[in-house]
Motif scaffolding. Structure first.
Motif, PDB file in Angstrom:
ATOM      1  N   VAL A 303      36.793 -59.228  22.712  1.00  0.00           N
ATOM      2  CA  VAL A 303      35.620 -58.350  22.726  1.00  0.00           C
ATOM      3  C   VAL A 303      34.803 -58.542  21.449  1.00  0.00           C
ATOM      4  CG1 VAL A 303      34.834 -55.945  22.720  1.00  0.00           C
ATOM      5  CG2 VAL A 303      36.696 -56.653  24.246  1.00  0.00           C
ATOM      6  N   PHE A 304      35.467 -58.524  20.296  1.00  0.00           N
ATOM      7  CA  PHE A 304      34.766 -58.692  19.026  1.00  0.00           C
ATOM      8  C   PHE A 304      34.105 -60.071  18.945  1.00  0.00           C
ATOM      9  CE2 PHE A 304      37.771 -55.478  16.862  1.00  0.00           C
ATOM     10  CZ  PHE A 304      36.911 -54.449  17.184  1.00  0.00           C
ATOM     11  N   GLY A 310      26.615 -62.197  20.658  1.00  0.00           N
ATOM     12  CA  GLY A 310      25.527 -61.550  21.372  1.00  0.00           C
ATOM     13  C   GLY A 310      25.741 -61.360  22.861  1.00  0.00           C
ATOM     14  N   ASP A 311      26.981 -61.379  23.309  1.00  0.00           N
ATOM     15  CA  ASP A 311      27.264 -61.202  24.736  1.00  0.00           C
ATOM     16  C   ASP A 311      27.136 -59.723  25.096  1.00  0.00           C
ATOM     17  OD1 ASP A 311      28.224 -61.092  27.304  1.00  0.00           O
ATOM     18  OD2 ASP A 311      29.911 -62.442  26.945  1.00  0.00           O
ATOM     19  N   LEU A 318      33.229 -52.823  23.865  1.00  0.00           N
ATOM     20  CA  LEU A 318      33.178 -52.624  22.424  1.00  0.00           C
ATOM     21  C   LEU A 318      33.074 -51.143  22.074  1.00  0.00           C
ATOM     22  CD1 LEU A 318      32.958 -53.885  19.577  1.00  0.00           C
ATOM     23  CD2 LEU A 318      30.481 -53.958  19.905  1.00  0.00           C
ATOM     24  N   LEU A 319      32.173 -50.435  22.742  1.00  0.00           N
ATOM     25  CA  LEU A 319      31.991 -49.013  22.466  1.00  0.00           C
ATOM     26  C   LEU A 319      33.222 -48.209  22.868  1.00  0.00           C
ATOM     27  CD1 LEU A 319      28.261 -48.580  23.551  1.00  0.00           C
ATOM     28  CD2 LEU A 319      29.184 -48.718  21.227  1.00  0.00           C
ATOM     29  N   THR A 320      33.859 -48.601  23.968  1.00  0.00           N
ATOM     30  CA  THR A 320      35.093 -47.919  24.374  1.00  0.00           C
ATOM     31  C   THR A 320      36.174 -48.116  23.313  1.00  0.00           C
ATOM     32  OG1 THR A 320      34.604 -48.203  26.721  1.00  0.00           O
ATOM     33  CG2 THR A 320      36.904 -47.820  26.123  1.00  0.00           C
ATOM     34  N   SER A 321      36.292 -49.337  22.803  1.00  0.00           N
ATOM     35  CA  SER A 321      37.279 -49.616  21.754  1.00  0.00           C
ATOM     36  C   SER A 321      37.026 -48.756  20.521  1.00  0.00           C
ATOM     37  CB  SER A 321      37.228 -51.100  21.371  1.00  0.00           C
ATOM     38  OG  SER A 321      37.524 -51.929  22.464  1.00  0.00           O
ATOM     39  N   VAL A 322      35.755 -48.646  20.131  1.00  0.00           N
ATOM     40  CA  VAL A 322      35.413 -47.853  18.951  1.00  0.00           C
ATOM     41  C   VAL A 322      35.735 -46.380  19.174  1.00  0.00           C
ATOM     42  CG1 VAL A 322      33.506 -47.072  17.486  1.00  0.00           C
ATOM     43  CG2 VAL A 322      33.660 -49.475  18.144  1.00  0.00           C
ATOM     44  N   ARG A 323      35.520 -45.883  20.387  1.00  0.00           N
ATOM     45  CA  ARG A 323      35.849 -44.483  20.661  1.00  0.00           C
ATOM     46  C   ARG A 323      37.353 -44.234  20.505  1.00  0.00           C
ATOM     47  NH1 ARG A 323      31.644 -44.781  24.532  1.00  0.00           N
ATOM     48  NH2 ARG A 323      33.078 -45.399  26.198  1.00  0.00           N
ATOM     49  N   ALA A 352      28.735 -54.221  11.534  1.00  0.00           N
ATOM     50  CA  ALA A 352      27.679 -53.224  11.359  1.00  0.00           C
ATOM     51  C   ALA A 352      27.598 -52.307  12.566  1.00  0.00           C
ATOM     52  CB  ALA A 352      26.340 -53.921  11.133  1.00  0.00           C
ATOM     53  N   ARG A 353      27.749 -52.860  13.757  1.00  0.00           N
ATOM     54  CA  ARG A 353      27.705 -52.053  14.977  1.00  0.00           C
ATOM     55  C   ARG A 353      28.916 -51.112  15.058  1.00  0.00           C
ATOM     56  NH1 ARG A 353      25.074 -52.979  20.017  1.00  0.00           N
ATOM     57  NH2 ARG A 353      24.414 -55.030  19.259  1.00  0.00           N
TER      58      ARG A 353
END
Length: 402
Positions: A303-304, A310-311, A318-323, A352-353
């Motif tokens: 994912v990273f 830029g995929d 990615l956002l699910t992982s961060v949550r 950064a994201r």
């Protein structure tokens, strides 16, 4: 000792020191003029660097070469003796790396090879010894023929004198989930003891995330902070906690083992025997994953990596992982309120994201005061964070025996 125009001591840069050492290693004794030619450095830089190394006892002046010309030939400089070196063996889930450093912490050689740490026949000590010998041989002249101490970094909670925490429970789970015939022998004891017996030199071992934490605190993004949580997000997930410059392991070496915090009650099975642990949910091992990439399990590293290129198809993952990460790290911030959280293993674009999203998760779970008082930063040492953490331990070990 070299002083500038104001009288302040001026130290040479690490780049200049490496250049001078490399030239002397490759060509033997050289004059200062020859060093300028070989290194491409400015005359003042060579003069400052050579004088500093002379003052420290690393270099000495030797008799000039006899010439047929007039006048006295210039003095030559050479190594006063072999540069002392230490070794580091870094084991991940898929690779074994051997690194050689000077006693000043400069990386001077390394070798690496693919490695399956869970294979029943795996022996990272023997394989690592061979890699370390090759790396030392790569150095050539000017360096000691053997390392004076060795550090070993590995995934998994570690207790000095015992080894991996909960090895017997892990063996049962590995056999059940992965299907291998039990743990390799190296996991049944303390690798530091095996290294001392094998090499006959002082040795230390430590969890890889803890080493990354020590490296970033002493040499990287966590420098100057009193309470630092370094979160490892490469080849697995974990964390190391350093308080006032000292590593905090916990009673059983489990401090920072965020990989085994449950974040989904009905989640996938984990090697620890439970379900829904952060490591299993984020698929940091090769077991399973909640999402898919082109109909294949989505590992966190994938994912990273794809997000870095830029995929947009992986942004949801990615956002699910961060949550999921935010749930765990946000709760830790309530308990610890660290000065800084350092994320190791991310490139700048993805980092950064992740930082922007993670900051929101932390503030939502820990509150605005905690969120605003905690600095989020990307690791500064890249793949050498664990190497430099190992050097921190070796430096202390050698100093205690001096």
């Amino acid at each position: 000792m070299v002083r500038g125009d104001t009288g302040a001591v001026v130290s040479p840069s690490a780049k200049a020191v490496r250049a001078v050492r490399s030239a002397l290693t490759a060509h033997g004794p050289l004059s200062r003029a020859e060093l300028i030619e070989r290194t491409g450095l400015a005359r003042s830089t060579v003069a400052r660097t050579v004088q500093t190394l002379l003052d420290h006892g690393e270099l000495r002046e030797t008799e000039p070469r006899s010439t047929a010309g007039r006048g006295r030939p210039p003095a030559l400089v050479t190594f006063a003796g072999d540069v002392e070196i230490v070794g580091f063996l870094g084991l991940s889930h898929s690779e074994l790396r051997a690194v050689v450093l000077t006693h000043e912490g400069e990386v001077v050689a390394e070798r690496r090879t693919p490695f399956d740490s869970l294979s029943r026949e795996s022996d990272p000590i023997s394989v690592g010894a061979g890699l370390l010998d090759e790396a030392v041989a790569d150095l050539g002249g000017g360096y000691a023929a053997e390392v004076s101490a060795i550090a070993f970094g590995m995934p998994g909670a570690y207790v000095p004198g015992i080894g991996l925490t909960g090895a017997s429970e892990l063996e049962e789970q590995v056999a059940t989930i992965v299907g291998t015939g039990g743990l390799p022998d190296w996991m049944r004891g303390d690798p530091a003891v095996t290294l001392r017996e094998r090499f006959g030199v002082p040795a230390v071992a430590e969890n890889d995330a803890n080493l990354m934490a020590l490296g970033e605190v002493h040499f990287g993004a966590g420098a100057g902070a009193s309470g630092v949580l370094v979160v490892k997000l490469v080849d697995g997930v974990g964390a190391g906690l350093v308080i006032n410059g000292r590593l905090f392991r916990g009673a059983a070496g489990m401090a920072g083992e965020i990989a085994h915090v449950s974040v989904a009650e009905d989640g996938p099975p984990c090697l620890c025997g439970r379900r829904g642990c952060l490591a299993a949910v984020l698929a940091t091992t090769a077991l399973t994953a909640p999402g898919t990439l082109r109909d294949a399990p989505a590992r966190l590293g994938d994912v990273f990596a794809r997000a870095a290129f830029g995929d947009s198809n992986v942004l949801a993952d990615l956002l699910t992982s961060v949550r999921y990460l935010g749930r765990v790290i946000g709760d830790l911030c309530v308990w610890l309120n660290p000065d800084a959280i350092v994320l190791a293993g991310l490139d700048e674009v993805v980092g950064a994201r992740v930082i922007a999203s993670l900051a929101g998760e932390i503030e939502a779970r820990a509150g605005r005061l905690v969120g605003e008082s905690t600095t989020l930063a990307l690791g500064a040492l890249g793949p050498d964070a664990d190497v430099m953490g190992g050097f921190v331990l070796l430096r202390g070990l050698l100093a205690s025996r001096a």
